[in-house]
Scaffold this motif. Structure first.
Motif, mmCIF file in Angstrom:
data_model
loop_
_atom_site.group_PDB
_atom_site.id
_atom_site.type_symbol
_atom_site.label_atom_id
_atom_site.label_comp_id
_atom_site.label_asym_id
_atom_site.label_seq_id
_atom_site.Cartn_x
_atom_site.Cartn_y
_atom_site.Cartn_z
ATOM 1 N N LEU B 15 11.659 -29.057 -50.558
ATOM 2 C CA LEU B 15 13.014 -28.841 -51.076
ATOM 3 C C LEU B 15 12.128 -27.559 -52.070
ATOM 4 C CD1 LEU B 15 13.509 -32.010 -53.706
ATOM 5 C CD2 LEU B 15 14.969 -30.353 -52.187
ATOM 6 N N THR B 16 11.160 -27.351 -51.993
ATOM 7 C CA THR B 16 9.570 -26.459 -52.361
ATOM 8 C C THR B 16 9.943 -24.974 -51.033
ATOM 9 O OG1 THR B 16 8.133 -27.612 -53.248
ATOM 10 C CG2 THR B 16 7.608 -25.223 -52.666
ATOM 11 N N VAL B 17 9.863 -25.704 -49.781
ATOM 12 C CA VAL B 17 10.923 -24.813 -48.866
ATOM 13 C C VAL B 17 12.009 -24.740 -49.314
ATOM 14 C CG1 VAL B 17 11.296 -25.256 -46.225
ATOM 15 C CG2 VAL B 17 8.982 -25.550 -46.299
ATOM 16 N N LEU B 18 12.956 -25.577 -49.070
ATOM 17 C CA LEU B 18 15.173 -25.012 -49.246
ATOM 18 C C LEU B 18 14.239 -23.630 -50.732
ATOM 19 C CD1 LEU B 18 17.776 -25.209 -49.097
ATOM 20 C CD2 LEU B 18 17.189 -27.331 -50.757
ATOM 21 N N LEU B 19 13.654 -24.083 -51.972
ATOM 22 C CA LEU B 19 13.929 -23.036 -52.479
ATOM 23 C C LEU B 19 13.030 -21.761 -52.527
ATOM 24 C CD1 LEU B 19 13.927 -22.385 -55.271
ATOM 25 C CD2 LEU B 19 12.225 -23.137 -55.691
ATOM 26 N N LEU B 20 11.953 -21.776 -52.169
ATOM 27 C CA LEU B 20 11.415 -20.812 -51.280
ATOM 28 C C LEU B 20 11.557 -19.592 -50.433
ATOM 29 C CD1 LEU B 20 7.459 -21.568 -51.750
ATOM 30 C CD2 LEU B 20 9.084 -20.590 -53.146
ATOM 31 N N GLY B 21 12.781 -20.972 -49.179
ATOM 32 C CA GLY B 21 13.080 -19.894 -47.662
ATOM 33 C C GLY B 21 14.511 -18.781 -48.311
ATOM 34 N N GLY B 22 14.817 -19.193 -49.355
ATOM 35 C CA GLY B 22 15.962 -18.695 -49.956
ATOM 36 C C GLY B 22 16.036 -17.628 -50.882
ATOM 37 N N ILE B 23 15.070 -17.525 -50.690
ATOM 38 C CA ILE B 23 14.076 -15.770 -52.105
ATOM 39 C C ILE B 23 13.923 -14.298 -51.078
ATOM 40 C CG2 ILE B 23 12.304 -14.875 -53.817
ATOM 41 C CD1 ILE B 23 11.626 -17.900 -54.683
ATOM 42 N N ARG B 24 14.284 -13.775 -51.638
ATOM 43 C CA ARG B 24 14.762 -12.275 -51.136
ATOM 44 C C ARG B 24 14.358 -11.349 -52.334
ATOM 45 N NH1 ARG B 24 15.758 -15.576 -47.527
ATOM 46 N NH2 ARG B 24 17.074 -15.819 -46.480
ATOM 47 N N ILE B 25 13.470 -10.870 -52.157
ATOM 48 C CA ILE B 25 13.004 -9.804 -52.895
ATOM 49 C C ILE B 25 13.371 -8.275 -53.068
ATOM 50 C CG2 ILE B 25 10.860 -9.439 -54.307
ATOM 51 C CD1 ILE B 25 9.563 -11.779 -54.178
ATOM 52 N N GLY B 26 14.306 -8.104 -53.478
ATOM 53 C CA GLY B 26 15.302 -6.132 -53.182
ATOM 54 C C GLY B 26 15.212 -5.741 -54.524
ATOM 55 N N ASP B 27 15.871 -4.753 -54.767
ATOM 56 C CA ASP B 27 15.432 -3.829 -56.334
ATOM 57 C C ASP B 27 15.508 -5.332 -57.311
ATOM 58 O OD1 ASP B 27 15.571 -1.745 -54.982
ATOM 59 O OD2 ASP B 27 17.447 -1.912 -54.717
ATOM 60 N N SER B 28 16.484 -6.546 -56.462
ATOM 61 C CA SER B 28 16.219 -7.338 -57.426
ATOM 62 C C SER B 28 16.068 -8.625 -56.947
ATOM 63 C CB SER B 28 17.975 -7.775 -58.656
ATOM 64 O OG SER B 28 18.742 -7.989 -57.011
ATOM 65 N N ILE B 29 15.919 -9.626 -57.530
ATOM 66 C CA ILE B 29 15.883 -11.109 -56.855
ATOM 67 C C ILE B 29 16.649 -11.918 -56.622
ATOM 68 C CG2 ILE B 29 14.246 -13.637 -56.467
ATOM 69 C CD1 ILE B 29 12.646 -12.026 -58.612
ATOM 70 N N VAL B 30 17.456 -12.048 -55.330
ATOM 71 C CA VAL B 30 17.770 -12.881 -54.784
ATOM 72 C C VAL B 30 18.073 -14.374 -54.160
ATOM 73 C CG1 VAL B 30 20.862 -13.320 -53.472
ATOM 74 C CG2 VAL B 30 19.177 -10.739 -54.202
ATOM 75 N N LEU B 31 18.671 -15.222 -54.526
ATOM 76 C CA LEU B 31 18.919 -16.623 -53.582
ATOM 77 C C LEU B 31 19.670 -16.722 -52.662
ATOM 78 C CD1 LEU B 31 17.564 -18.798 -57.128
ATOM 79 C CD2 LEU B 31 16.388 -18.302 -54.541
ATOM 80 N N VAL B 32 19.358 -16.367 -51.993
ATOM 81 C CA VAL B 32 20.187 -16.826 -50.136
ATOM 82 C C VAL B 32 20.820 -17.942 -49.735
ATOM 83 C CG1 VAL B 32 20.977 -15.817 -48.093
ATOM 84 C CG2 VAL B 32 20.182 -14.142 -49.974
ATOM 85 N N GLU B 33 21.289 -19.427 -49.537
ATOM 86 C CA GLU B 33 21.500 -20.336 -49.751
ATOM 87 C C GLU B 33 21.782 -20.485 -47.967
ATOM 88 O OE1 GLU B 33 23.641 -18.587 -51.427
ATOM 89 O OE2 GLU B 33 25.756 -18.566 -50.286
ATOM 90 N N PRO B 34 21.560 -20.706 -46.929
ATOM 91 C CA PRO B 34 21.747 -21.203 -46.039
ATOM 92 C C PRO B 34 22.936 -21.305 -45.091
ATOM 93 C CG PRO B 34 20.662 -23.574 -46.131
ATOM 94 C CD PRO B 34 21.315 -22.642 -47.585
ATOM 95 N N SER B 35 23.353 -20.623 -44.114
ATOM 96 C CA SER B 35 24.370 -20.470 -43.940
ATOM 97 C C SER B 35 25.506 -21.569 -43.009
ATOM 98 C CB SER B 35 24.931 -19.428 -42.462
ATOM 99 O OG SER B 35 24.184 -19.490 -41.469
ATOM 100 N N VAL B 36 26.147 -21.509 -42.383
ATOM 101 C CA VAL B 36 26.561 -22.962 -42.431
ATOM 102 C C VAL B 36 25.884 -23.354 -40.602
ATOM 103 C CG1 VAL B 36 28.451 -24.385 -41.272
ATOM 104 C CG2 VAL B 36 29.207 -23.298 -43.588
ATOM 105 N N PHE B 37 25.988 -22.364 -40.058
ATOM 106 C CA PHE B 37 25.095 -21.742 -38.655
ATOM 107 C C PHE B 37 23.952 -22.375 -39.190
ATOM 108 C CE2 PHE B 37 23.776 -20.279 -34.877
ATOM 109 C CZ PHE B 37 24.833 -20.930 -34.008
ATOM 110 N N ALA B 38 23.484 -22.080 -39.752
ATOM 111 C CA ALA B 38 21.813 -22.341 -40.078
ATOM 112 C C ALA B 38 21.886 -24.047 -39.830
ATOM 113 C CB ALA B 38 21.028 -21.778 -40.896
ATOM 114 N N LEU B 39 22.416 -25.027 -40.958
ATOM 115 C CA LEU B 39 22.357 -26.311 -41.455
ATOM 116 C C LEU B 39 22.938 -26.877 -39.943
ATOM 117 C CD1 LEU B 39 24.018 -25.936 -44.994
ATOM 118 C CD2 LEU B 39 22.219 -26.752 -44.341
#
Lengths: 189, 219
Positions: B15-39
């Motif tokens: 679950l930590t991998v799921l959380l940290l793997g989605g974090i993109r730090i730019g001008d703001s912090i965005v959490l990106v969910e995995p795409s359907v293809f990635a799943l």
């Protein structure tokens, strides 16, 4: 002999008791782990949905989820004072202090209203400020129970989210009314 | 495998991998969910893990286990799937031609691995190398090519590259911290794979490996 019997029965009960204890410990561990995974998974889902930007937004959002979130009344009062003096940037800073987690609909309504008043002009409106105002208003509506937001402040000329939204959207839209010379006589609400 | 590892350790890791793997730090912090293809790729990875014996699902869910233990096993499997999808999504470039190529690359690679049917150890080694290479391509090569140039020569080379590739190579460059976070996340996922309940190695194959390779001398 009695002692011997006791020893024997104690010797038999010992491993059984140990097994029971071990089973109980394992069951407790498994139940706790399941609970932890569910809570952690829900928290991650919430983070993905809400996309908080600061730790204050995370803690505020979590306390709002259990109904424990309160705004800083002093910060809100300061913001209101600045707002009434047309010091909009200062007002927004104070409102941000009052509602750091961006979880209070009424505060966000005032933030949106401050963008409206600051961006309002007799000849033209500031599109950037109006867009910010619309974003703040959408946040306020999303936070209001049932999406209904009414602010009973006699110093305001707009009291509902719907009216403010209509004003902001009209300001962002370019249509023939923008070229009506009578707009020079309109008043800021 | 202990109950603590199965009920607490593995779900927390994945679950930590799921959380940290989605974090993109730019001008703001965005959490990106995995795409359907990635799943879908995550599901393929799960299949390969089971096939190689790196994951023994019967040790997580079976009729001989209690309902609570099966629930714990189910949580491990679901969180592993989500973490696998998220890790692959993290290693795939964000946009343009590199994204398309990486998607196809991971699909072909996983299908090829399934066809090759490696054992647990070889699969884990192979995944470490593949994920490491994908990490370097995305977070070192592509971002270095896309980062705004500081020197005149670099800016000229970048302009030439962008002209030649019609801008399909360049990516949005995130904050430096995203790379460190991604490295930690990938490492954590690989550690999670290592401690998964696995099938014991077949004694015959073990003894064969101990003997070492057989060399035939042709006369």
């Amino acid at each position: 002999m009695g002692n011997g019997q006791n020893r024997t029965s104690g010797g038999r009960a010992g491993p059984r008791a140990d097994n029971t204890n071990r089973d109980m410990r394992e069951t407790t561990t498994r139940a706790a782990g399941l609970g932890l995974a569910v809570v952690y998974g829900t928290f991650i889902g919430w983070l993905y949905t809400r996309q908080p930007q600061t730790i204050a937004e995370v803690t505020g959002g979590l306390s709002a989820a259990i109904g424990a979130y309160r705004i800083d009344e002093q910060g809100f009062a300061d913001g209101l004072r600045f707002f009434r003096n047309d010091q909009f940037a200062e007002a927004r800073t104070a409102f941000a202090r009052a509602d750091p987690a961006v979880r209070d609909a009424r505060t966000q309504f005032y933030v949106a209203y401050s963008y409206y008043r600051e961006g309002w002009g007799r000849l033209y409106h500031d599109d950037r400020l109006y867009a910010e105002g619309l974003a703040a208003l959408n946040r306020a509506v999303a936070l209001a129970p049932g999406g209904r937001l009414v602010v009973d402040d006699p110093n305001l000329r707009i009291h509902t989210a719907e009216e403010l939204k209509a004003e902001l959207e009209a300001g962002l839209r370019v249509d023939t009314s923008d070229f009506n010379p009578m707009r020079l006589f309109r008043e800021r609400k | 495998m202990t109950a603590v590892r199965e009920a607490i350790g593995l779900p927390v890791v994945f679950l930590t991998v799921l959380l940290l793997g989605g974090i993109r730090i730019g001008d703001s912090i965005v959490l990106v969910e995995p795409s359907v293809f990635a799943l879908v790729l995550g599901l393929l990875l799960l299949r390969v893990l089971v096939q190689s014996g790196a994951l023994a699902p019967e040790r997580l869910m079976s009729p001989s286990r209690s309902a609570l233990a099966n629930l714990n096993g189910f949580v491990v499997l679901v969180s592993l799937w989500a973490a696998a999808g998220q890790t692959i999504a993290l290693l795939i470039p964000e946009s343009g031609l590199p994204r398309l190529i990486a998607n196809v690359f991971f699909l072909v690679l996983l299908l090829n691995t399934a066809a090759a049917a490696p054992d647990r150890l070889r699969l884990l080694r192979s995944l470490t190398v593949t994920f490491g290479a994908a990490f370097i391509v995305k977070f070192v090569v592509l971002y270095e090519l896309s980062a705004p140039g500081t020197g005149r020569l670099k800016r000229v080379l970048q302009a030439m590259l962008e002209g030649i590739t019609l801008g399909v190579l360049t990516q949005d460059v995130p904050h430096r911290a995203t790379g460190y976070l991604a490295l930690f996340t990938v490492a954590l996922f690989l550690v999670g794979l290592v401690v998964l309940p696995h099938r014991p190695r077949h004694p015959a194959s073990k003894s064969k490996e101990l003997r070492g390779p057989i060399y035939r001398i042709e006369l």
